[in-house]
Design a protein around this motif. Structure first.
Motif, mmCIF file in Angstrom:
data_model
loop_
_atom_site.group_PDB
_atom_site.id
_atom_site.type_symbol
_atom_site.label_atom_id
_atom_site.label_comp_id
_atom_site.label_asym_id
_atom_site.label_seq_id
_atom_site.Cartn_x
_atom_site.Cartn_y
_atom_site.Cartn_z
ATOM 1 N N SER A 191 0.796 -1.234 0.000
ATOM 2 C CA SER A 191 0.000 0.000 0.000
ATOM 3 C C SER A 191 0.822 1.275 0.000
ATOM 4 O O SER A 191 0.238 2.364 0.027
ATOM 5 C CB SER A 191 -0.937 0.010 1.224
ATOM 6 O OG SER A 191 -1.811 -1.090 1.205
ATOM 7 N N GLY A 192 2.138 1.194 -0.041
ATOM 8 C CA GLY A 192 2.957 2.401 0.095
ATOM 9 C C GLY A 192 2.736 3.419 -1.008
ATOM 10 O O GLY A 192 2.475 4.605 -0.750
ATOM 11 N N VAL A 193 2.799 2.993 -2.261
ATOM 12 C CA VAL A 193 2.626 3.909 -3.392
ATOM 13 C C VAL A 193 1.202 4.450 -3.425
ATOM 14 O O VAL A 193 0.971 5.648 -3.672
ATOM 15 C CB VAL A 193 2.966 3.190 -4.708
ATOM 16 C CG1 VAL A 193 2.643 4.076 -5.904
ATOM 17 C CG2 VAL A 193 4.431 2.785 -4.725
ATOM 18 N N GLN A 194 0.210 3.593 -3.160
ATOM 19 C CA GLN A 194 -1.180 4.030 -3.197
ATOM 20 C C GLN A 194 -1.461 5.090 -2.134
ATOM 21 O O GLN A 194 -2.224 6.035 -2.377
ATOM 22 C CB GLN A 194 -2.114 2.826 -2.995
ATOM 23 C CG GLN A 194 -2.095 1.831 -4.131
ATOM 24 C CD GLN A 194 -1.019 0.774 -3.986
ATOM 25 O OE1 GLN A 194 0.033 1.023 -3.413
ATOM 26 N NE2 GLN A 194 -1.270 -0.409 -4.507
ATOM 27 N N VAL A 232 -11.349 12.489 -5.133
ATOM 28 C CA VAL A 232 -10.228 11.552 -5.282
ATOM 29 C C VAL A 232 -10.572 10.390 -6.203
ATOM 30 O O VAL A 232 -9.729 9.514 -6.418
ATOM 31 C CB VAL A 232 -9.771 11.000 -3.908
ATOM 32 C CG1 VAL A 232 -9.392 12.123 -2.973
ATOM 33 C CG2 VAL A 232 -10.837 10.109 -3.285
ATOM 34 N N SER A 233 -11.786 10.380 -6.762
ATOM 35 C CA SER A 233 -12.203 9.246 -7.599
ATOM 36 C C SER A 233 -11.293 9.021 -8.811
ATOM 37 O O SER A 233 -11.044 7.857 -9.168
ATOM 38 C CB SER A 233 -13.659 9.435 -8.043
ATOM 39 O OG SER A 233 -13.818 10.640 -8.766
ATOM 40 N N PRO A 234 -10.752 10.058 -9.483
ATOM 41 C CA PRO A 234 -9.813 9.758 -10.576
ATOM 42 C C PRO A 234 -8.577 9.010 -10.097
ATOM 43 O O PRO A 234 -8.054 8.145 -10.813
ATOM 44 C CB PRO A 234 -9.444 11.153 -11.116
ATOM 45 C CG PRO A 234 -10.582 12.030 -10.733
ATOM 46 C CD PRO A 234 -11.039 11.506 -9.412
ATOM 47 N N LEU A 235 -8.118 9.332 -8.873
ATOM 48 C CA LEU A 235 -6.941 8.628 -8.340
ATOM 49 C C LEU A 235 -7.304 7.242 -7.821
ATOM 50 O O LEU A 235 -6.434 6.374 -7.726
ATOM 51 C CB LEU A 235 -6.289 9.458 -7.236
ATOM 52 C CG LEU A 235 -5.344 10.578 -7.701
ATOM 53 C CD1 LEU A 235 -4.259 10.029 -8.615
ATOM 54 C CD2 LEU A 235 -6.097 11.691 -8.395
ATOM 55 N N LEU A 237 -9.274 5.261 -9.504
ATOM 56 C CA LEU A 237 -9.105 4.489 -10.733
ATOM 57 C C LEU A 237 -7.623 4.231 -11.014
ATOM 58 O O LEU A 237 -7.226 3.112 -11.370
ATOM 59 C CB LEU A 237 -9.744 5.228 -11.905
ATOM 60 C CG LEU A 237 -9.601 4.583 -13.281
ATOM 61 C CD1 LEU A 237 -10.212 3.190 -13.295
ATOM 62 C CD2 LEU A 237 -10.238 5.455 -14.347
ATOM 63 N N THR A 238 -6.796 5.256 -10.829
ATOM 64 C CA THR A 238 -5.353 5.081 -11.040
ATOM 65 C C THR A 238 -4.779 4.033 -10.100
ATOM 66 O O THR A 238 -4.001 3.163 -10.518
ATOM 67 C CB THR A 238 -4.632 6.425 -10.824
ATOM 68 O OG1 THR A 238 -5.158 7.397 -11.724
ATOM 69 C CG2 THR A 238 -3.136 6.272 -11.053
ATOM 70 N N ASN A 239 -5.150 4.100 -8.832
ATOM 71 C CA ASN A 239 -4.625 3.146 -7.849
ATOM 72 C C ASN A 239 -5.141 1.731 -8.106
ATOM 73 O O ASN A 239 -4.421 0.760 -7.865
ATOM 74 C CB ASN A 239 -5.000 3.589 -6.433
ATOM 75 C CG ASN A 239 -4.009 4.578 -5.869
ATOM 76 O OD1 ASN A 239 -2.867 4.639 -6.301
ATOM 77 N ND2 ASN A 239 -4.438 5.365 -4.900
#
Length: 309
Positions: A191-194, A232-235, A237-239
Motif C-alpha cells: 500500500s505504500g505507493v497508493q 479523489v475518484s480519478p486517483l 481508478l489510477t490506484n
C-alpha cells in the motif's frame, strides 16, 4: 494558423507524455511482439556458434499449457481470484491511511515514511537479505512449541469469527473479514505507493469546499461521501489499475511462466532445448488475462469517476 487554447493544451499534454509513449513502444510493445513470436515457435540455441533459430509449431504450446500442463490453469485462476480479493483491501486501507496521515499531528512525517518503508524494503537486494536472515533464524524458531507461537501471534480467527457471528453477521462477510485480517501484513506491504497517491489527491482538494459544506450544515460523513470521494475518484481508478498490475506481476503464475521459459525439454531426434516458447505462451496468456480484468474493472469504475475542472 493560430491554434486554439484546447489544441495547445492537447499538444502540451502529448509533449509531457511523449517520453512514456516512446518507452512503452520500445521496451513494452517490442518485447510483447517478440514474446508472441516465441510462443508460436520452438527455440533452438546453437551451442557452437551462438544465437538461436526458430521452428514454427503453431498453437501446440497453447494446447500444451491449456490442456496438458498440470498446474498453469489452476494458478492462473487462483491469481485472478486473489487479485480480486486483494485489490479492494489495498485500496480501502490506502485511502483510510491517507486520510489519517493527511491530518496534522506530531511526527506526521515520520509516520508517512514508515508506511512507505515497505516499498523500499521490497527491492531485490533488501528482500534477499531479509530472506537470508529469516532462513538463518528458522533453526531457532522451529524449536519453539506451536502453542507458544500461536500465543505470540495474537490472532485467533476462531474467536473473532464466533464473536462476529453472535452479532448476526453473515458468514460470507465474516470469512472476508478474517481473510482481511490474515492478509494485513501483505496489504500494508503493498500500500505504500497508493497511500502517497491518495495523499497527493487529498491535499489537492480546496479547503473552501469543506468550509462551505460546514456552513451549509453538512456532517463529516456527508463531507466524506459528497466531497472527498468524488474529488479523489480519478486517483481511485489510477490506484486500482496500479494495484491490479502490481498484484498480478507478483503472482505465482508469473513465476511459473518464468521458470518454464528456462526449463530443459526434449525436442526429438536427440535434441534438447529450453521451453522458451511454452514460457512465452504462458506469459502471453497471463498478460491477456490481466488486460481483460483491467478493461472490465476500468470500464466499471470510470462510470463513477468525477473530474473536477
Amino acid at each position: 494558423m493560430k491554434m486554439t487554447l484546447r489544441r495547445r493544451e492537447m499538444v502540451l499534454g502529448i509533449l509531457f507524455i511523449s517520453p512514456w509513449i516512446i518507452g512503452v513502444l520500445i521496451f513494452f510493445f517490442l518485447n510483447l511482439f517478440q514474446s508472441a513470436i516465441f510462443s508460436f515457435n520452438n527455440l533452438h540455441i546453437d551451442q557452437t556458434y551462438g544465437g538461436y533459430s526458430l521452428e514454427w509449431v503453431g498453437l501446440s504450446h497453447f494446447n500444451f499449457i491449456l490442456f496438458e500442463h498440470g498446474t498453469y490453469i489452476r494458478q492462473l485462476a487462483e491469481s485472478v481470484f486473489q487479485m480480486l480479493i486483494n485489490v479492494p483491501l489495498i485500496i480501502f486501507f490506502s485511502l483510510f491511511m491517507a486520510i489519517l496521515l493527511n491530518r496534522a499531528f506530531l511526527g506526521r512525517g515520520l509516520v508517512r515514511a514508515i508506511f512507505f518503508l515497505p516499498v523500499v524494503m521490497a527491492t531485490s537486494a533488501i528482500e534477499g537479505s531479509l530472506q537470508l536472515i529469516m532462513g538463518m533464524m528458522m533453526g531457532g524458531v522451529s524449536s519453539v512449541p506451536d502453542e507458544v507461537m500461536r500465543a505470540q501471534q495474537g490472532f485467533d480467527a476462531q474467536s473473532i469469527a464466533m464473536m462476529l457471528s453472535q452479532f448476526g453477521m453473515p458468514m460470507l462477510i465474516i470469512e472476508y473479514i478474517i481473510e482481511m485480517i490474515a492478509r494485513l501484513h501483505d496489504v500494508i506491504r503493498a500500500s505504500g505507493v497508493q497511500i502517497l497517491i491518495f495523499l497527493a489527491a487529498l491535499q489537492a482538494i480546496p479547503p473552501s469546499m469543506y468550509e462551505v459544506a460546514q456552513i451549509e450544515g453538512a456532517t463529516g460523513y456527508e463531507g466524506f461521501w459528497k466531497i472527498t470521494i468524488p474529488m479523489v475518484s480519478p486517483l481511485i481508478l489510477t490506484n486500482v489499475v496500479y494495484t491490479i498490475v502490481d498484484t498480478f506481476a507478483q503472482s505465482e503464475v508469473v513465476a511459473t511462466s518464468r521458470d518454464m521459459a528456462f526449463t530443459t525439454v526434449y525436442m526429438g531426434d536427440g535434441v534438447h532445448g529450453i521451453a522458451f516458447g511454452q514460457g512465452s505462451a504462458m506469459a502471453l496468456l497471463s498478460s491477456l488475462a490481466a488486460c481483460v480484468v483491467l478493461l472490465v474493472v476500468g470500464w466499471v469504475i470510470s462510470k463513477y469517476v468525477f473530474y473536477y475542472n
